[in-house]
Design a protein around this motif. Structure first.
Motif, PDB file in Angstrom:
ATOM      1  N   MET A   1     -45.079 -32.629 -30.641  1.00 34.27           N
ATOM      2  CA  MET A   1     -44.735 -32.247 -29.270  1.00 34.27           C
ATOM      3  C   MET A   1     -45.455 -30.951 -28.924  1.00 34.27           C
ATOM      4  N   LYS A   2     -46.078 -30.918 -27.772  1.00 34.66           N
ATOM      5  CA  LYS A   2     -46.789 -29.698 -27.398  1.00 34.66           C
ATOM      6  C   LYS A   2     -46.916 -29.601 -25.885  1.00 34.66           C
ATOM      7  N   ILE A   3     -47.264 -28.406 -25.435  1.00 37.92           N
ATOM      8  CA  ILE A   3     -47.539 -28.136 -24.031  1.00 37.92           C
ATOM      9  C   ILE A   3     -48.926 -27.521 -23.943  1.00 37.92           C
ATOM     10  N   ILE A   4     -49.791 -28.140 -23.159  1.00 35.13           N
ATOM     11  CA  ILE A   4     -51.153 -27.652 -22.963  1.00 35.13           C
ATOM     12  C   ILE A   4     -51.226 -27.014 -21.577  1.00 35.13           C
ATOM     13  N   GLU A   5     -51.718 -25.785 -21.509  1.00 36.81           N
ATOM     14  CA  GLU A   5     -51.817 -25.078 -20.240  1.00 36.81           C
ATOM     15  C   GLU A   5     -53.280 -24.864 -19.862  1.00 36.81           C
ATOM     16  N   HIS A   6     -53.551 -25.010 -18.571  1.00 42.86           N
ATOM     17  CA  HIS A   6     -54.867 -24.588 -18.085  1.00 42.86           C
ATOM     18  C   HIS A   6     -54.756 -24.213 -16.610  1.00 42.86           C
ATOM     19  N   ALA A   8     -57.053 -23.725 -12.836  1.00 45.10           N
ATOM     20  CA  ALA A   8     -58.274 -24.000 -12.080  1.00 45.10           C
ATOM     21  C   ALA A   8     -58.022 -23.705 -10.612  1.00 45.10           C
ATOM     22  N   ASN A   9     -58.900 -22.920 -10.012  1.00 45.14           N
ATOM     23  CA  ASN A   9     -58.818 -22.594  -8.583  1.00 45.14           C
ATOM     24  C   ASN A   9     -57.448 -22.062  -8.173  1.00 45.14           C
ATOM     25  N   GLY A  10     -56.872 -21.217  -9.028  1.00 44.61           N
ATOM     26  CA  GLY A  10     -55.608 -20.586  -8.714  1.00 44.61           C
ATOM     27  C   GLY A  10     -54.384 -21.456  -8.912  1.00 44.61           C
ATOM     28  N   ILE A  11     -54.574 -22.631  -9.490  1.00 40.61           N
ATOM     29  CA  ILE A  11     -53.465 -23.552  -9.742  1.00 40.61           C
ATOM     30  C   ILE A  11     -53.213 -23.616 -11.242  1.00 40.61           C
ATOM     31  N   ASN A  12     -51.956 -23.508 -11.625  1.00 41.37           N
ATOM     32  CA  ASN A  12     -51.585 -23.615 -13.035  1.00 41.37           C
ATOM     33  C   ASN A  12     -51.096 -25.020 -13.347  1.00 41.37           C
ATOM     34  N   TYR A  13     -51.612 -25.572 -14.446  1.00 45.75           N
ATOM     35  CA  TYR A  13     -51.249 -26.919 -14.878  1.00 45.75           C
ATOM     36  C   TYR A  13     -50.600 -26.849 -16.259  1.00 45.75           C
ATOM     37  N   TYR A  14     -49.582 -27.681 -16.444  1.00 43.74           N
ATOM     38  CA  TYR A  14     -48.882 -27.758 -17.724  1.00 43.74           C
ATOM     39  C   TYR A  14     -48.786 -29.234 -18.112  1.00 43.74           C
ATOM     40  N   THR A  15     -49.354 -29.578 -19.263  1.00 45.50           N
ATOM     41  CA  THR A  15     -49.314 -30.963 -19.724  1.00 45.50           C
ATOM     42  C   THR A  15     -48.360 -31.075 -20.904  1.00 45.50           C
ATOM     43  N   LEU A  16     -47.291 -31.846 -20.706  1.00 48.76           N
ATOM     44  CA  LEU A  16     -46.321 -32.112 -21.754  1.00 48.76           C
ATOM     45  C   LEU A  16     -46.818 -33.316 -22.553  1.00 48.76           C
ATOM     46  N   VAL A  17     -46.882 -33.172 -23.871  1.00 51.24           N
ATOM     47  CA  VAL A  17     -47.399 -34.246 -24.722  1.00 51.24           C
ATOM     48  C   VAL A  17     -46.382 -34.541 -25.821  1.00 51.24           C
ATOM     49  N   ASN A  18     -46.012 -35.827 -25.974  1.00 49.34           N
ATOM     50  CA  ASN A  18     -45.087 -36.151 -27.066  1.00 49.34           C
ATOM     51  C   ASN A  18     -45.858 -36.595 -28.314  1.00 49.34           C
ATOM     52  N   ASN A  19     -45.138 -36.930 -29.366  1.00 47.15           N
ATOM     53  CA  ASN A  19     -45.786 -37.255 -30.641  1.00 47.15           C
ATOM     54  C   ASN A  19     -46.483 -38.607 -30.651  1.00 47.15           C
ATOM     55  N   HIS A  20     -46.319 -39.368 -29.548  1.00 50.48           N
ATOM     56  CA  HIS A  20     -46.966 -40.672 -29.445  1.00 50.48           C
ATOM     57  C   HIS A  20     -48.089 -40.658 -28.407  1.00 50.48           C
ATOM     58  N   HIS A  21     -48.519 -39.464 -28.020  1.00 54.67           N
ATOM     59  CA  HIS A  21     -49.672 -39.245 -27.141  1.00 54.67           C
ATOM     60  C   HIS A  21     -49.398 -39.520 -25.660  1.00 54.67           C
ATOM     61  N   MET A  22     -48.173 -39.886 -25.314  1.00 58.00           N
ATOM     62  CA  MET A  22     -47.829 -39.948 -23.895  1.00 58.00           C
ATOM     63  C   MET A  22     -47.833 -38.528 -23.339  1.00 58.00           C
ATOM     64  N   SER A  23     -48.276 -38.373 -22.076  1.00 54.76           N
ATOM     65  CA  SER A  23     -48.332 -37.035 -21.496  1.00 54.76           C
ATOM     66  C   SER A  23     -47.958 -37.046 -20.019  1.00 54.76           C
ATOM     67  N   VAL A  24     -47.464 -35.893 -19.579  1.00 59.65           N
ATOM     68  CA  VAL A  24     -47.109 -35.681 -18.178  1.00 59.65           C
ATOM     69  C   VAL A  24     -47.699 -34.344 -17.756  1.00 59.65           C
ATOM     70  N   THR A  25     -48.491 -34.343 -16.686  1.00 56.67           N
ATOM     71  CA  THR A  25     -49.094 -33.106 -16.196  1.00 56.67           C
ATOM     72  C   THR A  25     -48.417 -32.682 -14.895  1.00 56.67           C
ATOM     73  N   ILE A  26     -48.038 -31.408 -14.846  1.00 53.78           N
ATOM     74  CA  ILE A  26     -47.322 -30.841 -13.701  1.00 53.78           C
ATOM     75  C   ILE A  26     -48.059 -29.587 -13.264  1.00 53.78           C
ATOM     76  N   MET A  27     -48.250 -29.432 -11.959  1.00 55.01           N
ATOM     77  CA  MET A  27     -48.846 -28.187 -11.466  1.00 55.01           C
ATOM     78  C   MET A  27     -47.780 -27.363 -10.763  1.00 55.01           C
ATOM     79  N   ASP A  28     -48.019 -26.038 -10.727  1.00 50.99           N
ATOM     80  CA  ASP A  28     -46.994 -25.158 -10.176  1.00 50.99           C
ATOM     81  C   ASP A  28     -46.885 -25.252  -8.658  1.00 50.99           C
TER      82      ASP A  28
END
Length: 339
Positions: A1-6, A8-28
């Motif tokens: 389980m992990k959270i990947i942050e990045h 771009a252009n003043g927008i923050n993105y957070y990608t939630l990733v589970n142990n089976h590679h499913m992911s959900v990306t949310i921007m602020d």
């Protein structure tokens, strides 16, 4: 389980990733879901919600794809409640919380992250002041997104105001289980555990009547292909359904070609379903450069029925001062071909 942050252009993105590679990306901005990636029968991970290719397109187009809609989702006829004049941003009516400001396109504050062996998540917060868009009360709204290791994404919205006010939030996702919107939703199968739907007048406003779905194109109580049902409805699906409160999923969406399945369980009393029929816009660049076209996605929005303040049968969206109210929905993604 992990959270990947990045960023771009003043927008923050957070990608939630589970142990089976499913992911959900949310921007602020708008506490917006920009992608949900799940596997098909061949193990390919693809996006199953409609989303713009570039974050800034969400802000310029203001099309609500994946956005958190607060304080009140849907329409309020004549933009008035009690003595309060709400923002008129849909003709003479009030739509999706108003546009002064439109919170679905404003930056939310990241309050904290959740990270355990079986869950990852975010809690975002937005404070809307007394009088904004005409609503009474300063309200603190939190949006919580939690992804677990079993393919379940749980979204919770909590509102707490210092005055009695209105609250009816939702997450405005358009689903397409083909993956990367390869096909329209016509061949997907939908089931809604609902005996009644909310009738609309010729202007698309709720009449207050709740007819039974029996012997009508609104009968989704058994799994049925979406295309033929939509073809029987002028303008397609854009209606609310009164959910039967059950311990099992109240809504199911299935794509038999990819094998992807979505099951939804909510504490909201209704769900608004839109087939995006006749919704076309060549300016939009979605899911790899595609233009928005009719029936490219199916919007499924758990909430109370729109314009509830004018129809007692719809239930109350009034919340008391200083009492937090939470709407919670679980979206479970699976694949019918998994063994």
């Amino acid at each position: 389980m992990k959270i990947i942050e990045h960023q771009a252009n003043g927008i923050n993105y957070y990608t939630l990733v589970n142990n089976h590679h499913m992911s959900v990306t949310i921007m602020d901005w708008g506490a917006t879901i920009t992608a949900i990636r799940t596997h098909d029968k061949d193990g390919n991970y693809e996006n199953v919600v409609l989303g713009f290719d570039h974050g800034e397109d969400y802000l310029s187009n203001r099309a609500f794809f994946g956005a958190s809609v607060v304080r009140v989702a849907g329409i309020i006829k004549n933009a008035r409640w009690r003595q309060y004049d709400l923002t008129q941003n849909f003709g003479q009516h009030h739509l999706n919380g108003g546009n002064q400001p439109q919170i679905a396109f404003e930056p939310w504050f990241l309050e904290h992250q959740l990270h355990t062996k079986t869950q990852v998540g975010l809690v975002m917060q937005y404070i809307t002041l007394d009088g904004e868009n005409g609503y009474p009360g300063t309200m603190t709204i939190t949006a919580e997104f939690i992804l677990d290791d079993h393919g379940k994404l749980t979204i919770s919205y909590t509102g707490k105001s210092d005055q009695e006010t209105l609250f009816n939030p939702t997450s405005h996702n358009y689903f397409n289980l083909s993956g990367n919107a390869q096909r329209t939703i016509n061949d997907e199968f939908l089931k809604i555990n609902a005996d009644e739907y909310a009738a609309l007048n010729k202007h698309g406003l709720p009449t207050g009547k709740l007819p039974w779905v029996t012997d009508s194109p609104f009968d989704f109580r058994e799994q049925v292909a979406i295309g033929p049902q939509i073809a029987a409805l002028k303008g397609g699906l854009r209606h609310g359904f009164v959910l039967n409160q059950t311990p099992y999923p109240q809504v199911e969406l299935l794509d038999r070609i990819s094998g992807r399945k979505l099951s939804i369980q909510t504490n909201a009393p209704a769900v608004i379903v839109s087939s995006a029929t006749n919704y076309r816009d060549d300016r939009y660049h979605l899911n790899g450069g595609q233009a928005m076209r009719s029936q490219l996605g199916l919007s499924i929005m758990p909430q109370k029925l729109p314009d509830a303040i004018h129809h007692k049968e719809f239930g109350s969206i009034i919340i008391p001062a200083n009492v937090p109210v939470t709407y919670q929905t679980a979206y479970r993604f699976s694949n019918i071909y998994d063994v």
